[in-house]
Write an enzyme that holds these catalytic residues in place. Sequence first.
Site, PDB file in Angstrom:
ATOM      1  N   ARG A  79      10.892  27.820  89.515  1.00  0.00           N
ATOM      2  CA  ARG A  79      11.789  28.821  90.091  1.00  0.00           C
ATOM      3  C   ARG A  79      12.950  29.117  89.141  1.00  0.00           C
ATOM      4  NH1 ARG A  79      13.166  26.873  96.061  1.00  0.00           N
ATOM      5  NH2 ARG A  79      12.533  24.825  95.287  1.00  0.00           N
ATOM      6  N   TYR A  83      14.374  32.735  87.974  1.00  0.00           N
ATOM      7  CA  TYR A  83      15.755  33.173  88.160  1.00  0.00           C
ATOM      8  C   TYR A  83      16.372  33.654  86.852  1.00  0.00           C
ATOM      9  CZ  TYR A  83      15.325  30.746  92.645  1.00  0.00           C
ATOM     10  OH  TYR A  83      14.921  30.331  93.886  1.00  0.00           O
ATOM     11  N   TYR A 105      18.543  38.699  99.650  1.00  0.00           N
ATOM     12  CA  TYR A 105      18.558  38.489 101.096  1.00  0.00           C
ATOM     13  C   TYR A 105      19.595  37.429 101.478  1.00  0.00           C
ATOM     14  CZ  TYR A 105      15.355  34.570 100.080  1.00  0.00           C
ATOM     15  OH  TYR A 105      14.773  33.433  99.582  1.00  0.00           O
ATOM     16  N   HIS A 107      23.286  36.014 102.274  1.00  0.00           N
ATOM     17  CA  HIS A 107      24.518  36.185 101.502  1.00  0.00           C
ATOM     18  C   HIS A 107      24.159  36.006 100.033  1.00  0.00           C
ATOM     19  CE1 HIS A 107      28.396  35.460  99.685  1.00  0.00           C
ATOM     20  NE2 HIS A 107      29.010  35.738 100.820  1.00  0.00           N
ATOM     21  N   ALA A 137      22.219  32.974 106.473  1.00  0.00           N
ATOM     22  CA  ALA A 137      21.460  32.263 107.507  1.00  0.00           C
ATOM     23  C   ALA A 137      22.383  31.386 108.339  1.00  0.00           C
ATOM     24  CB  ALA A 137      20.369  31.417 106.849  1.00  0.00           C
ATOM     25  N   GLY A 217      16.102  31.865 111.405  1.00  0.00           N
ATOM     26  CA  GLY A 217      16.640  33.101 111.970  1.00  0.00           C
ATOM     27  C   GLY A 217      15.621  34.227 111.975  1.00  0.00           C
TER      28      GLY A 217
END
EC number: 2.1.1.-
Length: 419
Positions: A79, A83, A105, A107, A137, A217
């Site tokens: 990952r 990034y 997505y 904050h 979230a 959420g």
Amino acid sequence: MATPIATTTNTPTKAGSLTIAGSGIASVGHITLETLAYIKESHKVFYLVCDPVTEAFIQENGKGPCINLSIYYDSQKSRYDSYLQMCEVMLRDVRNGLDVLGVFYGHPGVFVSPSHRAIALAREEGFNAKMLAGVSAEDCLFADLEFDPASFGCMTCEASELLIRNRPLNPYIHNVIWQVGSVGVTDMTFNNNKFPILIDRLEKDFGPNHTVIHYVGRVIPQSVSKIETFTIADLRKEEVMNHFDAISTLYVPPRDISPVDPTMAEKLGPSGTRVEPIEAFRPSLKWSAQNDKRSYAYNPYESDVVAQLDNYVTPEGHRILQGSPAMKKFLITLATSPQLLQAYRENPSAIVDTVEGLNEQEKYGLKLGSEGAVYALMSRPTGDIAREKELTNDEIANNHGAPYAFVSAVIIAAIICAL
């Protein structure tokens, strides 16, 4: 007077800018008006969102190319590598003189690595760069689980960080643990075979019978938030482990109520404060074994306070909205147009002179470019209005503290509720 905190050591000198924003969690509905304005006005938009509805919304509202950053994810690489590449593709267009927006997505500064790196590099290279707030979230968790982090306190930590650095868990406060469905994972496989290590830690600090809540959420309009209650011992069951995935969050409510330090309470407590209303404000521990299932019915004290509403008179110091229609419209537009706001900051007088319908005091105040002047003109005490007291230019220019009175009252109320 407060001194602004510098966000960069270099004054932006180059054409091109980078703005990082958040799309929130719930599809489209969490996108702020500020973020939408940047989507509409930026030369190019890069996005990494978790649902197709938000992706469609961004593409429909962007005036320029809209690029999906998820193409840089790959199960064959870490990952971190993804990034780095996401960050670099945004910076390349900034270096080419474009005003670039990156939308992530939630904050954009919470569990988002490329956003922080991109902003830091852009500033080092002499470009204007900033981050806009978004709905995280955690915000959704507070709303769905209905607990206030100000009551008892709250610790939040990513699961792998919690374990590898042996971060403390406090049984007297709310504990929120993120990414519990990918403990120790650094690539895109999301194998959660290290989850039992986290369970061991929870059992050590809280015991096997303590209740925890698995939370995810809601995202698209058709979905609902996932709220599942288990004991820590339940988490060891294979059928329960299968409920957790990469976006799972674990809420660990307080196990015990921390006792009040009487000496400190005496030092901090306001003179004459009644214990009953303070306790009434403190919410019950909804998810905890310490839940006292308190009733919010009206006791004698509360009934007396409510009865006072029948003869209530607004205090003289209360402030009410003022300002011409032209001033209200201009400031609303200013708050939702990044390009107009930038032009206003560079030359307030030139922009204000183009606005029709402002009175002379409003023109004077707006040309100062200060928040204090806006509050002085638009938020007036009822007593001054009743006496038809006119503001002087000095009062407009020297108003600095008006916006903080209400905020201070809210903060004090939160402290009282937490006692």
